[in-house]
Scaffold this active site. Structure first.
Site, PDB file in Angstrom:
ATOM      1  N   ASP A 178       0.902  -1.160   0.032  1.00 49.77           N
ATOM      2  CA  ASP A 178      -0.346  -0.163   0.563  1.00 49.77           C
ATOM      3  C   ASP A 178       0.798   0.921  -0.120  1.00 49.77           C
ATOM      4  O   ASP A 178       1.939   1.275   1.247  1.00 49.77           O
ATOM      5  CB  ASP A 178      -0.845  -0.291   1.151  1.00 49.77           C
ATOM      6  CG  ASP A 178      -2.225   1.532   1.761  1.00 49.77           C
ATOM      7  OD1 ASP A 178      -1.828   2.313   0.221  1.00 49.77           O
ATOM      8  OD2 ASP A 178      -2.231   1.239   2.921  1.00 49.77           O
ATOM      9  N   LYS A 229       3.180  10.704  -3.658  1.00 44.63           N
ATOM     10  CA  LYS A 229       2.016  10.624  -4.501  1.00 44.63           C
ATOM     11  C   LYS A 229       1.414  11.592  -5.312  1.00 44.63           C
ATOM     12  O   LYS A 229       0.539  11.119  -6.196  1.00 44.63           O
ATOM     13  CB  LYS A 229       0.917   9.729  -3.341  1.00 44.63           C
ATOM     14  CG  LYS A 229      -0.053   8.853  -4.383  1.00 44.63           C
ATOM     15  CD  LYS A 229      -0.339   7.510  -3.458  1.00 44.63           C
ATOM     16  CE  LYS A 229      -1.654   6.588  -3.237  1.00 44.63           C
ATOM     17  NZ  LYS A 229      -1.742   5.815  -2.840  1.00 44.63           N
ATOM     18  N   GLU A 277      -7.510   0.881  -4.997  1.00 43.29           N
ATOM     19  CA  GLU A 277      -7.544   0.369  -2.969  1.00 43.29           C
ATOM     20  C   GLU A 277      -8.789   0.231  -2.233  1.00 43.29           C
ATOM     21  O   GLU A 277      -8.596  -0.934  -1.409  1.00 43.29           O
ATOM     22  CB  GLU A 277      -6.577   2.120  -2.583  1.00 43.29           C
ATOM     23  CG  GLU A 277      -5.303   2.577  -3.055  1.00 43.29           C
ATOM     24  CD  GLU A 277      -4.960   3.766  -3.098  1.00 43.29           C
ATOM     25  OE1 GLU A 277      -6.027   4.224  -2.285  1.00 43.29           O
ATOM     26  OE2 GLU A 277      -4.204   4.118  -2.799  1.00 43.29           O
ATOM     27  N   ASP A 321     -13.133   5.624   3.012  1.00 47.36           N
ATOM     28  CA  ASP A 321     -11.810   6.019   3.057  1.00 47.36           C
ATOM     29  C   ASP A 321     -10.679   7.384   3.966  1.00 47.36           C
ATOM     30  O   ASP A 321     -11.250   8.349   2.152  1.00 47.36           O
ATOM     31  CB  ASP A 321     -10.695   5.315   1.228  1.00 47.36           C
ATOM     32  CG  ASP A 321      -9.407   4.937   2.089  1.00 47.36           C
ATOM     33  OD1 ASP A 321      -9.168   5.548   2.955  1.00 47.36           O
ATOM     34  OD2 ASP A 321      -8.756   4.782   1.127  1.00 47.36           O
TER      35      ASP A 321
END
Ligand code: AMP
Length: 660
Positions: free
Chosen positions: A16, A79, A178, A201
Site C-alpha cells: 500500500d 504520491k 485501493e 476511505d
C-alpha cells in the site's frame, strides 16, 4: 544446451504505497499480515529526506523527524505528483515546503540540492525501504509486488507507479485499486453476486468514497469521488490551531499554522503542537478526555489543558461533514440509493475516530446505527427499509495492504488449494417421477463444476416439464430443500419422446446456474439459484444425519417408486395391447392376462397413503408375473405388426380380415 532450471517462485508482497504512510504485507500459510519495518512499526511514513552529501536518502520515521528542520530537503506526499504534468498541477498543489518544478507539458520534478528527481524516483526510494524491510523480516529476497493505487488514478499515474516499482527492483505483477484491495481484505469477494459495497476511505491527507459491485468474483468500480486534500491532517490542524489559541490566551507565545515562518523557535513550537495534536486525537478515539502537557514552550512558559472527546468532535465535525457531499455524488454517479448498498466498509486511519463511524453510519442509514439508537420509531423504519451493514472488522489502516497481499497470493498460485477445496456441501438435483430426488451433482463435488443429464416425459402430450431444483441427501424430493423451480415448455409429443437436457453449473463463487434445454428446438432457460455452497455447517450436518437415520425408509421409498413406475408402464401397455388384439385372444388366455393385471393392481392398492410406500419386492414379483403371462400376447402383436408391414410392401397379399 541450456538445462531448464526450476526455482521455487519468489514470494509476491502486497504494498500500500500511501500518500501519508506505506505498508507492506504478505500471506503466510493462508494468513495475511502486515510486516513490521526495521523499527518494529507497521506504518512507514511516506517521507524521504535527501542528505546534503549525496548519501542514500533516508526514508520513513527518521525522515519525518527531520522534516521540520530540513523542510526543503524532505519530501512528503509525493504520491500527489505521480504521473502528473506541469500544466495539470494547480499552484495550490505546489505549495509544499520542498521545491516543485511544474513546467508546461513536461513531467513534474522535485529539485533538491540542484538535482531534479522525478516523483517515481522518490516513490522508488520508499519502495526500496519497504522491500529491504520485508527482506529482513522474511529472510529472503523479494523481487515481485502487487501495488495499490487510488481508483481514480489514470493510466499515466498507474504507469508511474509501475516504473517506481521497477526502479526499486520490483516486478509489479499487478496494480490494484485501493477500494478493491480493502474489499478483498474484508473477504467481500465471498458476498453474493451483484452485491454493492461503499468503501469510505479517510486517510491522513486524502478522502475517497468508491462504490464497487461484485461481478463474477471480481469487483467493478461503479463510481469514485473524493478530495485529494482532505483527511486526518486537517483534524490535526484544527486541534493545533485551537491549542495555539489557548496557549496565546494563557500568555504564551503567539503562532499560527497559517503564517509561514522560517524562525526556528516558531517552527519548533509548531512542530510540537502538531505532534501533540495528532497524538491527542488518536488517544481520544478510545479515551473520554486527555490531559495535554507542553512543558517549556519558552524558557518561562509551560502549558497544560484537558481536552475532551466532546471538544475534539466539535473541532472535527465540520471537516468530516465535508466528506458527505462526495458520498452523495458517488452514489448518484453509481445511480444507487444508500439502501441499495449491502455493506459500507471503513478504510484509512482517520475512520478509527468514533465520530466518523457515527456520521457515516447515519448518512448511509446503516443497520448498526439504527440498532444503536434503540429508538422505536427509527427501529420500525429500519425493519421496513433495511440499510447496508457498517463493516469495521479489519484494521482500517491495514486493510488496503492486506488486500494487496491477498491479491499477490492469488497471483502466486496460493489460495488455489482453498478454492479447489470448495466443494458442494450437499447434493444438488431435481425432482423426478413420483417425487424422487434425482441428484445431478453429488455432495462433496469440487467446484467450479458443470454436469448434466437428459430427462423425458412420463405422460403423453405433456407440454412442459417442471424443473424443481433440490439440495439435500434424502431420496424423497419433499425431504430436501427446495432451491427454486421453473418450467420449460416444448411441443406436445407421446411420452418418452421429448428430451430435455438439464445442466447444473456452479461457478467459482458457489452460485448455481441451472439450464434446461428442449433438445428438439434448442429452446432453453437458464435460472440462477442462490449460493449452493453457503450453507451453515450445522444444517449440513443435520441433513446428513437425517439421511442416515432414514436411510432404510428412504431406500424403500425409492425402490417402491421405481417399481411402481415400471408396474404402471406394464399395466398401461398390457391394457392397450389387449384392447387392440382382443378378437385374437381365446377366453382362457384372456382370463390369465386379467388375473396378472389384477395381481399387480392389488399390490399397488396396498400402498400406504401416508408414506406413499408399499412392498417393492411384491410389486416387482407381480409385474414380472404379468410380463411372463403377456409374452405370448407381445409375440402375437409383433407378428401382426410385421405382417402388416410386409403386406404394405406387397410381399404378402392384402388380407381381408383378422387371422385367428
Ligand atoms: P492512513 O493514511 O490510512 O495511514 O491514515 C492516517 C490518518 O489516520 C492520520 O491522520 C492519523 O492521525 C489517523 N489515525 C490513525 N489512528 C487513528 C485513531 N486511532 N484515531 C483517529 N485517527 C487516527
Amino acid at each position: 544446451m541450456d538445462v531448464p532450471q526450476f526455482h521455487p517462485m519468489s514470494k509476491i508482497v502486497g504494498i500500500d504505497l500511501g500518500t501519508t504512510n506505506s505498508l507492506v504485507a504478505i500471506v503466510d500459510s493462508g494468513i495475511p499480515y502486515v510486516l513490521a519495518d526495521s523499527e518494529g512499526q507497521r506504518l512507514t511514513p511516506s517521507v524521504v529526506y535527501f542528505q546534503e552529501n549525496g548519501a542514500t536518502p533516508v526514508v520513513g520515521r527518521q525522515a519525518n523527524r527531520v522534516r521540520v528542520l530540513k523542510p526543503r530537503e524532505t519530501v512528503y506526499s509525493i504520491k500527489r505528483f505521480m504521473g502528473r504534468r506541469g500544466n495539470d498541477v494547480g499552484t495550490e498543489e505546489t505549495q509544499v515546503a520542498y521545491s516543485v518544478v511544474a513546467e508546461g507539458a513536461g513531467p513534474v520534478a522535485i529539485e533538491i540540492h540542484g538535482r531534479r528527481w522525478t516523483p517515481e524516483e522518490i516513490s522508488a526510494e520508499i519502495l526500496k525501504k519497504l522491500k529491504a524491510d520485508a527482506e529482513a523480516a522474511l529472510g529472503e529476497t523479494i523481487s515481485r509486488a502487487v501495488i495499490t493505487v487510488p481508483a481514480y488514478f489514470n493510466d499515466a499515474q498507474r504507469n508511474a507507479t509501475i516504473r517506481a516499482g521497477e526502479l526499486a527492483g520490483l516486478k509489479v505483477e499487478r496494480i490494484v485499486n485501493e477500494p478493491t484491495a480493502a474489499a478483498l481484505a474484508y473477504g467481500l469477494d465471498r458476498l453474493k453476486e451483484n452485491s454493492k459495497i461503499a468503501v469510505y476511505d479517510l486517510g491522513g491527507g486524502t478522502f475517497d468514497l468508491s462504490i464497487l459491485e461484485l461481478s463474477q468474483g471480481t469487483f467493478q468500480v461503479l463510481a469514485t469521488n473524493g478530495n485529494t486534500r482532505l483527511g486526518g491532517d486537517d483534524v490535526d490542524r484544527a486541534i493545533a490551531e485551537y491549542l495555539l489559541g489557548e496557549i496565546e490566551r494563557a500568555g504564551g507565545p503567539t503562532a499560527s499554522l497559517s503564517h509561514r515562518t522560517t524562525d526556528l523557535d516558531q517552527l519548533s513550537l509548531l512542530a510540537r503542537v502538531r505532534e501533540v495534536s495528532e497524538s491527542v486525537k488518536i488517544q481520544l478515539s478510545t479515551e473520554p478526555f486527555v490531559d495535554v502537557s507542553l512543558p517549556f514552550l519558552t524558557s518561562t512558559f509551560s502549558f497544560s489543558i484537558r481536552l475532551t472527546r466532546e471538544k475534539l468532535e466539535e473541532l472535527a465535525r465540520p471537516i468530516i461533514e465535508r466528506t458527505r457531499g462526495h458520498c452523495l455524488r458517488s452514489l448518484s454517479d453509481a445511480k444507487l440509493r444508500a439502501d441499495e448498498l449491502d455493506q459500507v466498509i471503513l478504510v484509512g486511519g482517520q475512520t478509527r475516530m468514533p465520530l466518523v463511524r457515527r456520521m457515516v453510519s447515519e448518512w448511509f442509514g446503516c443497520v448498526e446505527f439504527h440498532e444503536q439508537r434503540g429508538d422505536l420509531r427509527l427501529g420500525e423504519e429500519y425493519h421496513q427499509a433495511k440499510g447496508p451493514q457498517l463493516n469495521t472488522g479489519v484494521h482500517p489502516d491495514e486493510a488496503v495492504a492486506l488486500g494487496a497481499a491477498i491479491q499477490a497470493e492469488i497471483l502466486a498460485g496460493g489460495f488455489r488449494h482453498l478454492l479447489l477445496l470448495d466443494v458442494t456441501p450437499l447434493s444438488l438435483g431435481i425432482e423426478t417421477f413420483g417425487g424422487l430426488m434425482n441428484p445431478i451433482l453429488p455432495r462433496n463435488t469440487t467446484i467450479p463444476v458443470k454436469a448434466g443429464e437428459m430427462f423425458t416425459t412420463a405422460v403423453d402430450n405433456q407440454r412442459s416439464m417442471l424443473i424443481h431444483v433440490l439440495q439435500g441427501e434424502r431420496e424423497r424430493a419433499q425431504d430436501n430443500w427446495s432451491l427454486g423451480r421453473f418450467e420449460i415448455e416444448f411441443e406436445p409429443a407421446p411420452k418418452g419422446v421429448p428430451r430435455v437436457g438439464v445442466q447444473f453449473e456452479i461457478d467459482a463463487n458457489g452460485i448455481l446456474h441451472v439450464l434446461a434445454r428442449d433438445i428438439k428446438t434448442g429452446h432453453q432457460k437458464i435460472v440462477t439459484m442462490k449460493s449452493a455452497v453457503d450453507v451453515a455447517d450445522e444444517e449440513v450436518q443435520r441433513m446428513v444425519e437425517e439421511s442416515v437415520e432414514h436411510a432404510f425408509d428412504d431406500l424403500r421409498f425409492r425402490q417402491w417408486t421405481e417399481a411402481k413406475r415400471t408396474a404402471i408402464e406394464t399395466l398401461t401397455a398390457t391394457r392397450k395391447t389387449m384392447a387392440e388384439y382382443d378378437a385374437d385372444l381365446d377366453a382362457d388366455y384372456r382370463q390369465q392376462i386379467l388375473d396378472g393385471l389384477l395381481g399387480v393392481e392389488a399390490v399397488l392398492e396396498q400402498e400406504n397413503r401416508a408414506t406413499k410406500t408399499g412392498d417393492p419386492a411384491a410389486l416387482k414379483a407381480a409385474t414380472a408375473r404379468l410380463d411372463e403371462i403377456t409374452q405370448a400376447l407381445a409375440a402375437h402383436a409383433m407378428d401382426q405388426v410385421m405382417e402388416a408391414m410386409l403386406r404394405k410392401k406387397g410381399v404378402l397379399p392384402a388380407s381381408v380380415g383378422p387371422t385367428a
